[in-house]
Design an enzyme around this catalytic site. Sequence first.
Site, PDB file in Angstrom:
ATOM      1  N   HIS A  93       0.855  -1.190   0.000  1.00 53.23           N
ATOM      2  CA  HIS A  93       0.000   0.000   0.000  1.00 53.23           C
ATOM      3  C   HIS A  93       0.895   1.247   0.000  1.00 53.23           C
ATOM      4  CE1 HIS A  93      -2.806   3.063   1.400  1.00 53.23           C
ATOM      5  NE2 HIS A  93      -3.767   2.265   0.947  1.00 53.23           N
ATOM      6  N   GLU A 165      -3.810   1.798  -7.411  1.00 54.20           N
ATOM      7  CA  GLU A 165      -4.187   2.905  -6.536  1.00 54.20           C
ATOM      8  C   GLU A 165      -3.274   4.101  -6.815  1.00 54.20           C
ATOM      9  OE1 GLU A 165      -6.530   1.571  -2.881  1.00 54.20           O
ATOM     10  OE2 GLU A 165      -4.435   1.611  -2.331  1.00 54.20           O
TER      11      GLU A 165
HETATM   12  C1  PEP Z   1      -6.655   3.297   0.291  1.00 58.21           C
HETATM   13  O1  PEP Z   1      -5.970   3.839   1.139  1.00 58.21           O
HETATM   14  O2  PEP Z   1      -6.396   2.147  -0.099  1.00 58.21           O
HETATM   15  C2  PEP Z   1      -7.764   4.045  -0.262  1.00 58.21           C
HETATM   16  C3  PEP Z   1      -8.175   3.727  -1.453  1.00 58.21           C
HETATM   17  O3  PEP Z   1      -8.252   5.041   0.528  1.00 58.21           O
HETATM   18  P1  PEP Z   1      -9.448   6.037   0.162  1.00 58.21           P
HETATM   19  O4  PEP Z   1     -10.597   5.205  -0.331  1.00 58.21           O
HETATM   20  O5  PEP Z   1      -9.760   6.742   1.447  1.00 58.21           O
HETATM   21  O6  PEP Z   1      -8.936   6.937  -0.907  1.00 58.21           O
END
Ligand code: PEP
Length: 256
Positions: A93, A165
Amino acid sequence: MRTYIVGNWKLNFTVGEASIYLHKLLKKMPNYRDIEVVVAPSTIALQPLSLQIDRHKMKLSAQNAFYRDYGAFTGETSFTQLRGIVDYCIIGHSERRYIFSESDKVVSKKVAAAIRNKITPILCIGETESERAFGETKDVIKDQLIGGLSEIGDDDIDKIIVAYEPVWAISSTKSSKLAAPDEIADAVKLIREILSEVYGKKVAESVPVLFGGSVNPSNAGAYLTVPGVNGLLIGGSSLILSEFTDIIEIAKRVHA
Ligand code: PEP
């Protein structure tokens, strides 16, 4: 393929609060066989919640673990210790990469340790805002994907999940910082092209690819219909029970 809805609770909820949330979530949620609902509480809550969870309805994920199984590693929890308690573990992450300085090498050892211990790794990859501004998005995705999977051979590649992400889209309150569906589609296409080059076309099509970045009930439907996206990794919105269950319902409707 199933649709994955994964809630990353990060460093939130005491064990008691997590247990109450899970109780309410289990009560509210039907058993959707084609939607894999996963929650990722803090490490300390995993064991008690594993006794409470109904695994027919949802699964548990860790947010992190250490790649060595036992030994002199003060403060760490290993995948071996989590075996049987969780089905998944989020690995790489961006908060671990940038706050805790985790390299692709460390990430790759964790991915291998997860698989060795029968835990499905959810490998997170994605570029920062400045990397995107400098036109480095493709290189970052490639490096993090190939780097993170460097210890994984052909036999195990079907045991992983990838989450795209983009760091700039995480926990954003500004609509200008939300990822656009076509930006996600481009990244997911690239991820599958890289997987295809390294592991072959069949694998590239079968590895689940999730999207994460400020997902909430008002954008979940749009993100779930991006070509190649098989689910969502949700931070902030997963802490609010009504929002998380709304997203699960949206996933059910989109999947149907
Ligand atoms: C995350 O930290 O994996 C994430 C997607 O957070 P958020 O949905 O708050 O952007």
